[in-house]
Design an enzyme around this catalytic site. Structure first.
Site, PDB file in Angstrom:
ATOM      1  CE  LYS A  22      -1.751   1.544   4.057  1.00 45.72           C
ATOM      2  NZ  LYS A  22      -1.467   2.954   4.391  1.00 45.72           N
ATOM      3  CG  ASN A  23       2.171   2.766   3.540  1.00 45.26           C
ATOM      4  OD1 ASN A  23       1.030   3.101   3.216  1.00 45.26           O
ATOM      5  ND2 ASN A  23       2.523   2.534   4.796  1.00 45.26           N
ATOM      6  CB  CYS A 120      -4.632  11.100  11.638  1.00 46.35           C
ATOM      7  SG  CYS A 120      -3.615   9.693  11.869  1.00 46.35           S
ATOM      8  NE  ARG A 125       0.303  10.056  10.176  1.00 49.95           N
ATOM      9  CZ  ARG A 125      -0.177   9.095   9.396  1.00 49.95           C
ATOM     10  NH1 ARG A 125      -1.369   8.595   9.633  1.00 49.95           N
ATOM     11  NH2 ARG A 125       0.525   8.634   8.392  1.00 49.95           N
ATOM     12  CG  ASP A 312       3.019   1.179   9.364  1.00 46.17           C
ATOM     13  OD1 ASP A 312       2.569   2.000  10.173  1.00 46.17           O
ATOM     14  OD2 ASP A 312       3.309   1.471   8.183  1.00 46.17           O
ATOM     15  NE  ARG A 404      -7.786   4.556   5.281  1.00 49.30           N
ATOM     16  CZ  ARG A 404      -7.383   5.707   5.748  1.00 49.30           C
ATOM     17  NH1 ARG A 404      -7.926   6.203   6.823  1.00 49.30           N
ATOM     18  NH2 ARG A 404      -6.422   6.384   5.140  1.00 49.30           N
TER      19      ARG A 404
HETATM   20  N1  EPU Z   1       6.395  14.475  11.002  1.00 53.14           N
HETATM   21  C1  EPU Z   1       6.426  15.816  11.295  1.00 53.14           C
HETATM   22  N2  EPU Z   1       6.415  16.727  10.250  1.00 53.14           N
HETATM   23  C2  EPU Z   1       6.355  16.318   8.946  1.00 53.14           C
HETATM   24  C3  EPU Z   1       6.310  14.941   8.667  1.00 53.14           C
HETATM   25  C4  EPU Z   1       6.327  14.039   9.715  1.00 53.14           C
HETATM   26  O1  EPU Z   1       6.479  16.226  12.457  1.00 53.14           O
HETATM   27  O2  EPU Z   1       6.326  17.189   8.055  1.00 53.14           O
HETATM   28  C5  EPU Z   1       6.422  13.489  12.105  1.00 53.14           C
HETATM   29  C6  EPU Z   1       5.129  12.677  12.208  1.00 53.14           C
HETATM   30  O3  EPU Z   1       4.147  13.350  12.979  1.00 53.14           O
HETATM   31  C7  EPU Z   1       5.619  11.391  12.846  1.00 53.14           C
HETATM   32  C8  EPU Z   1       7.009  11.226  12.254  1.00 53.14           C
HETATM   33  O4  EPU Z   1       7.401  12.518  11.793  1.00 53.14           O
HETATM   34  O5  EPU Z   1       5.720  11.551  14.235  1.00 53.14           O
HETATM   35  C9  EPU Z   1       7.101  10.251  11.102  1.00 53.14           C
HETATM   36  O6  EPU Z   1       6.046  10.487  10.192  1.00 53.14           O
HETATM   37  P1  EPU Z   1       6.136  10.157   8.639  1.00 53.14           P
HETATM   38  O7  EPU Z   1       6.034  11.436   7.883  1.00 53.14           O
HETATM   39  O8  EPU Z   1       7.302   9.284   8.368  1.00 53.14           O
HETATM   40  O9  EPU Z   1       4.801   9.316   8.410  1.00 53.14           O
HETATM   41  P2  EPU Z   1       3.914   9.366   7.123  1.00 53.14           P
HETATM   42  O10 EPU Z   1       4.779   9.569   5.956  1.00 53.14           O
HETATM   43  O11 EPU Z   1       2.749  10.262   7.337  1.00 53.14           O
HETATM   44  C10 EPU Z   1       4.087   6.819   6.495  1.00 53.14           C
HETATM   45  C11 EPU Z   1       3.141   5.681   6.277  1.00 53.14           C
HETATM   46  C12 EPU Z   1       2.558   5.258   7.617  1.00 53.14           C
HETATM   47  C13 EPU Z   1       3.718   4.822   8.522  1.00 53.14           C
HETATM   48  C14 EPU Z   1       4.718   5.988   8.662  1.00 53.14           C
HETATM   49  C15 EPU Z   1       5.949   5.625   9.472  1.00 53.14           C
HETATM   50  C16 EPU Z   1       2.315   6.102   4.047  1.00 53.14           C
HETATM   51  C17 EPU Z   1       1.186   6.492   3.164  1.00 53.14           C
HETATM   52  N3  EPU Z   1       2.082   6.119   5.372  1.00 53.14           N
HETATM   53  O12 EPU Z   1       3.332   7.877   7.074  1.00 53.14           O
HETATM   54  O13 EPU Z   1       1.719   4.129   7.363  1.00 53.14           O
HETATM   55  O14 EPU Z   1       3.234   4.470   9.789  1.00 53.14           O
HETATM   56  O15 EPU Z   1       5.150   6.423   7.348  1.00 53.14           O
HETATM   57  O16 EPU Z   1       6.614   4.560   8.907  1.00 53.14           O
HETATM   58  O17 EPU Z   1       3.381   5.756   3.565  1.00 53.14           O
HETATM   59  C18 EPU Z   1      -0.045   2.635   7.803  1.00 53.14           C
HETATM   60  O18 EPU Z   1       0.204   2.096   6.706  1.00 53.14           O
HETATM   61  O19 EPU Z   1      -0.820   2.112   8.638  1.00 53.14           O
HETATM   62  C19 EPU Z   1       0.593   3.909   8.137  1.00 53.14           C
HETATM   63  C20 EPU Z   1       0.139   4.710   9.092  1.00 53.14           C
END
Ligand code: EPU
Length: 424
Positions: A22-23, A120, A125, A312, A404
């Site tokens: 998915k990701n 969320c 996030r 995850d 999802r």
């Molecule tokens: N963060 C910030 N600012 C930003 C971006 C991130 O503070 O601009 C913080 C977030 O709040 C979090 C940390 O950095 O505490 C890491 O967040 P990240 O941005 O890596 O998460 P994401 O990209 O929103 C993806 C996956 C998630 C997975 C996370 C961590 C996708 C679509 N989603 O989310 O997947 O948990 O990376 O590996 O790729 C899931 O599949 O169930 C899922 C939640």
């Protein structure tokens, strides 16, 4: 609203095929916006989040074809015409990964309007790092009426290559900046880049589309911008989280299964912990045969960025610990609120306490069936595993969360012999 009903106690036997990740699929679908030629995608998982992303891309103007009727894993996307550069609040609120259209739209169309995702269930996030990086590349960005309004100035200009060091490692942040950088003028260096295999898979597709990227798989991506990208043909990497979820299922429920079409090389941290828990594994190039005969042993673990243990997989391994022969501690370092499954696991008879970002599990001999509620995607998977390991009947409500991100999970579990059914 659909629910899953299950009766626990039957061990798992047989083979299960793992779908595309998915990701990886979500950013890869957005990457199609970067070229005006068709991109052929294979091994795309058939999930609600993918359907939502396709709907958003169609609103933007992308045409989506399924060349083989009945096969939803093989798609052809064409972004020859972009008719809108906007992702509305309605779309982004249903799926925050919609933010992944921001980088490609800005790079190709020089302007984009994307709703700012709200908080969320698993954490606040924010997307400040996506915005900071795009600003460093010369975009002018305003937040107005809940929308990120981004454009290059003057509007005919491309984004500019620059060195970007993000404050923390962010998966979708890295992906957004990587996609934007492919069409920027000059060289972009992304320091502190996420090393998740899904980022690597996106980068592999971008290279096939003509992007110049080095450092793939490392925390330093160097992108030499090009004027145009072209079409490509790509198969999405196997879902390591789906594979890990089935491994946790057999570790908790018992039995012998072969997880097929997976990428064991992306599962090192999960394999180490499950071996500690007593799961016996024979590992091939794209399969894992896993056997569990005894009660699991407790394992302490903490989540962290790849290649460490993935957030995850935290809920699913916690379920294994819930019935382990001793106590364990589980520390969540990525998301501040990702323990909502704990109260539900306790409703099934688990004994888990939370102290700050650590959960302390006292293994119990048996869980007992109950009605529980899914609160997010991976929490749902942990409750399904717990229900199948428990004595008696369990009902998991609100499984739209599960839909999802898992491709036909209950059908795959049924093929493994589990007593599980979906009720409307
Ligand atoms: N963060 C910030 N600012 C930003 C971006 C991130 O503070 O601009 C913080 C977030 O709040 C979090 C940390 O950095 O505490 C890491 O967040 P990240 O941005 O890596 O998460 P994401 O990209 O929103 C993806 C996956 C998630 C997975 C996370 C961590 C996708 C679509 N989603 O989310 O997947 O948990 O990376 O590996 O790729 C899931 O599949 O169930 C899922 C939640």
């Amino acid at each position: 609203m659909d629910k899953l009903q299950m009766v626990g106690g039957t061990s798992l036997q047989g083979e299960v095929e793992i779908a595309g990740a998915k990701n990886a699929a979500l950013p890869i679908l957005c990457a199609c916006l970067l070229a005006d030629q068709p991109v052929v995608l294979r091994n795309v998982p058939d999930l609600q989040d993918v359907r939502t992303m396709l709907k958003l891309l169609q609103e933007i103007g992308v045409t989506v074809d399924f060349p083989n009727p009945g096969d939803r894993s093989h798609l052809v996307l064409s972004a020859a015409v972009i008719k809108s550069s906007e992702a509305t609040y309605e779309m982004v609120k249903t799926m925050r990964a919609s933010i992944l259209v921001l980088g490609p739209l800005l790079a190709r169309m020089h302007s984009a309007k994307v709703s700012l995702p709200g908080g969320c269930a698993i954490g606040a996030r924010p997307v400040d790092q996506h915005i900071k990086g795009l600003k460093a590349m010369g975009a002018s960005i305003k937040i107005k009426s809940g929308y990120i309004q981004a454009e290059t100035k003057p509007q005919s200009d491309r984004l500019k290559g620059v060195s970007i060091l993000t404050d923390m490692i962010t998966v979708t942040g890295t992906e957004n900046l990587l996609m934007a950088a492919t069409l920027a003028s000059g060289i972009t260096i992304l320091e502190n880049a996420a090393r998740e295999p899904e980022v690597g898979d996106l980068a592999e597709l971008l290279v096939k589309m003509g992007a110049k990227i080095s450092g793939i798989g490392s925390d330093r991506l160097v992108i030499e911008g090009v004027e145009k990208l072209h079409g490509a043909d790509h198969s999405v990497i196997a879902d390591r989280i789906e594979a890990g979820t089935f491994l946790c299922a057999v570790a908790a429920i018992g039995g012998e299964i072969t997880v097929k079409d997976c990428r064991p090389d992306t599962l090192d941290a999960v394999i180490v912990k499950l071996r500690e828990a007593g799961l016996k594994m024979e590992i091939g190039p794209d399969w894992i045969k896993a056997t569990m005969q005894d009660r699991p042993k407790p394992v302490n673990f903490r989540t962290s960025e790849y290649p460490a243990f993935p957030t995850d997989m935290q809920a699913q391994l916690m379920t294994v610990n819930a019935i382990a022969s001793g106590n364990s501690t589980i520390t969540e370092t990525i998301f501040e609120n990702r323990f909502m499954h704990v109260q539900e696991l306790n409703r099934l008879g688990a004994d888990i306490a939370i102290e700050g970002n650590t959960a302390i599990a006292q293994g119990v001999e048996k869980l007992a069936g109950a009605i529980v509620m899914a609160t997010d995607l991976r929490a749902s998977a942990s409750l399904v595993i717990a229900g199948l390991a428990a004595q008696g009947e369990t009902q998991v409500d609100r499984i739209y969360h599960l839909d999802r991100g898992y491709d036909r999970m209950e059908q795959k579990l049924t093929l493994l012999g589990a007593n599980i059914k979906r009720v409307k």
